[in-house]
Design a protein around this motif. Structure first.
Motif, short mmCIF file in Angstrom:
data_model
loop_
_atom_site.label_atom_id
_atom_site.label_comp_id
_atom_site.label_asym_id
_atom_site.label_seq_id
_atom_site.Cartn_x
_atom_site.Cartn_y
_atom_site.Cartn_z
N GLN A 283 -2.74 7.10 10.41
CA GLN A 283 -2.99 5.81 11.02
C GLN A 283 -3.68 4.89 10.02
O GLN A 283 -4.27 5.34 9.04
N LEU A 284 -3.60 3.58 10.30
CA LEU A 284 -4.28 2.58 9.48
C LEU A 284 -5.35 1.89 10.31
O LEU A 284 -5.28 1.90 11.54
N PRO A 285 -6.36 1.28 9.68
CA PRO A 285 -7.44 0.65 10.45
C PRO A 285 -6.97 -0.58 11.21
O PRO A 285 -5.98 -1.21 10.86
N SER A 286 -7.71 -0.91 12.27
CA SER A 286 -7.43 -2.08 13.09
C SER A 286 -8.54 -3.11 12.90
O SER A 286 -9.67 -2.78 12.51
N LEU A 287 -8.22 -4.35 13.23
CA LEU A 287 -9.19 -5.43 13.10
C LEU A 287 -9.91 -5.59 14.42
O LEU A 287 -9.33 -5.99 15.42
N ILE A 288 -11.21 -5.26 14.46
CA ILE A 288 -12.01 -5.38 15.67
C ILE A 288 -13.34 -6.02 15.30
O ILE A 288 -13.73 -6.09 14.13
N ASN A 289 -14.08 -6.48 16.33
CA ASN A 289 -15.40 -7.07 16.09
C ASN A 289 -16.37 -5.98 15.65
O ASN A 289 -16.40 -4.89 16.21
N ARG A 290 -17.18 -6.30 14.68
CA ARG A 290 -18.13 -5.33 14.14
C ARG A 290 -19.31 -5.11 15.09
O ARG A 290 -19.72 -3.98 15.34
N THR A 291 -19.88 -6.20 15.61
CA THR A 291 -20.95 -6.13 16.58
C THR A 291 -20.61 -7.03 17.76
O THR A 291 -19.60 -7.72 17.75
N GLN A 292 -21.48 -7.02 18.76
CA GLN A 292 -21.24 -7.80 19.97
C GLN A 292 -21.00 -9.28 19.63
O GLN A 292 -21.82 -9.91 18.95
N PRO A 293 -19.87 -9.87 20.06
CA PRO A 293 -19.63 -11.30 19.79
C PRO A 293 -20.75 -12.16 20.33
O PRO A 293 -21.35 -11.85 21.37
N ALA A 294 -21.02 -13.26 19.65
CA ALA A 294 -22.14 -14.13 20.04
C ALA A 294 -22.00 -14.64 21.47
O ALA A 294 -22.98 -14.82 22.18
#
Length: 465
Positions: A283-294
């Motif tokens: 598998q390859l990595p996915s683009l997700i939020n690192r921490t809780q969105p503001a």
């Protein structure tokens, strides 16, 4: 981080400008390459802002954000969140000015990467591949490419050079040009309309520990001069993309050194990608939020109570760090990471909510992190549309109260296997207890259980500090 209503309100005015001309071809790039990564709301916001400047070329008129809300049929929170994503992916820069008349913004649109830059980017192309799959990715590559020009040795170039076609100016005409040089330049406070190529996404090189990397590299094998500015930028991007530590990165660098004592960037990328796919079942990595969105952060003031401190901690800490700390510093396994990634992507739970999910799961299952149990909670919270840490904690408390009531009334069909050790915040009566108070719960007369709970509380205090 402040809430969206502290950063933006409907009556705030804005103008749109562009860093250069945007072409019709950019719409295809944005639709097919960027939209899968940022979503339709972000694309709609970008295209709407673009439409506002088309009439006046590089600057739009002044409008309020209330107009944007009506044009896009979304609320202000969605507009703010979409704006942050456009900023993060390099399509927008935002400037703000506050004075007695209120707050005004300038939104500067930046063109997307051209198809060649995107497909050779090394980050965005990886995220897109994971998002849309192999077949559609190959289809897009064909869509944005064409056959090379059929030039070979049978064709001879007969193009004339400039000097073969044009003659040099006479001294008189040169003097004329000098006398009227001011007329040939752009007017004051004006600029010529043009376009600059967009720069690829670049992770700040300060986020990677190069000192540790250099300490692990043998100078005789890898000279320090081989770590050029370009190589350092690629290393920072790869470390972010695949979660590679400086010690692990050393092995990829050693495998990418060529006979000239230079680091081959393509070999470095390939080595990191092959390692990640091997560790993660191809598998390859996915683009997700690192921490809780503001937009989903609630604890914006200085936290005072134990619960407020915990909420703030969960809102500003990545899930992988929470998992490691709650596990006593033990690194999560590949299967654990895969479960976390699937929860954030499949159920669209924000990182702060996932942090609560991690603690609930580990405490209620004797530090196990099984996929079935995690997904049962995640799917339930997704149906409840839980987006904040406080909502997740309240849902966990409600579920615990429901289980206790079922046991009292004898309606529970499940046989209790053991007594779970629950987090502090499960106790409604202890919500506002100070984090360092160390008070015992007077309702619990079981001395042995209370001792265990105090030991776990002390560990949690150390981790959270």
């Amino acid at each position: 981080m402040a809430q969206h209503w502290q950063e933006l309100i409907p009556i705030d005015r804005y103008q749109v400008t562009s860093s250069g001309l945007l072409h019709e071809y950019d719409r295809k790039v944005l639709t097919f390459l960027y939209q899968p990564l940022i979503g339709s709301t972000c694309l709609g916001l970008y295209l709407t802002l673009w439409a506002e400047i088309e009439e006046n070329r590089l600057w739009s008129g002044s409008s309020t954000h209330h107009l944007l809300m009506n044009l896009l049929s979304v609320n202000l929170k969605d507009i703010y969140e979409a704006r942050l994503k456009l900023e993060g992916i390099g399509l927008l820069k935002t400037y703000v000015k506050s004075d007695e008349s209120g707050r005004s913004f300038i939104y500067e649109l930046h063109p997307p990467l051209n198809p060649e830059q995107f497909f050779l980017d090394g980050m965005l192309n990886i995220y897109l591949y994971r998002k849309i799959g192999k077949n559609h990715f190959a289809r897009l590559k064909r869509f944005f490419s064409d056959q090379q020009k059929p030039l070979n040795e049978e064709y001879l170039e007969v193009t004339r050079a400039f000097q073969d076609v044009f003659a040099s100016a006479t001294p008189g005409s040169l003097q004329y040009m000098q006398d009227h040089s001011d007329d040939l330049e752009a007017e004051q406070k004006h600029e010529f309309i043009g376009r600059q190529d967009q720069k690829p996404i670049q992770i700040d090189t300060n986020t990677f520990d190069f000192d540790m990397l250099l300490a692990g590299l043998n100078e005789s094998l890898v000279p320090q001069k081989a770590l050029t500015k370009k190589v350092r930028e690629v290393i920072s991007n790869l470390a972010f993309l695949y979660g590679i530590s400086p010690i692990e990165m050393k092995n990829f660098i050693l495998g990418a050194i060529n006979e000239n004592d230079e680091i081959d960037i393509e070999d470095l990328r390939k080595g990191a990608r092959d390692w990640y796919q091997f560790e993660n079942y191809d598998q390859l990595p996915s683009l997700i939020n690192r921490t809780q969105p503001a937009v989903h952060q609630e604890q914006v003031t200085e936290p005072k109570t134990q619960e407020e401190k915990l909420i703030r901690y969960y809102e500003t800490t990545p899930p992988i760090v929470i998992f490691k700390e709650l596990s006593g510093g033990v690194e999560p396994s590949v299967s654990n990471l895969k479960i976390l990634e699937e929860v954030m992507i499949k159920y669209k739970l924000p990182p702060g909510v996932v942090n609560v999910l991690i603690e609930v799961t580990l405490r209620k299952t004797d530090m196990k992190f099984t996929k079935g149990f995690v997904e049962s909670i995640a799917s339930h919270w997704a149906r409840l549309k839980i987006k904040t840490v406080r909502e997740a904690m309240e849902a966990a408390r409600k579920e615990e109260r429901s289980v206790k009531e079922s046991k009292k009334t004898g309606k529970s069909t499940r046989k209790p296997i053991r007594t779970e050790v629950l987090p502090d915040w499960f106790d409604d009566n202890g919500k506002n207890k100070d984090i360092d108070s160390g008070k015992e719960n007077p309702k619990d007369n079981n001395v042995e259980l209370e001792a265990k709970k105090r030991a776990i509380e002390e560990k949690l205090k150390a981790f959270r500090k």
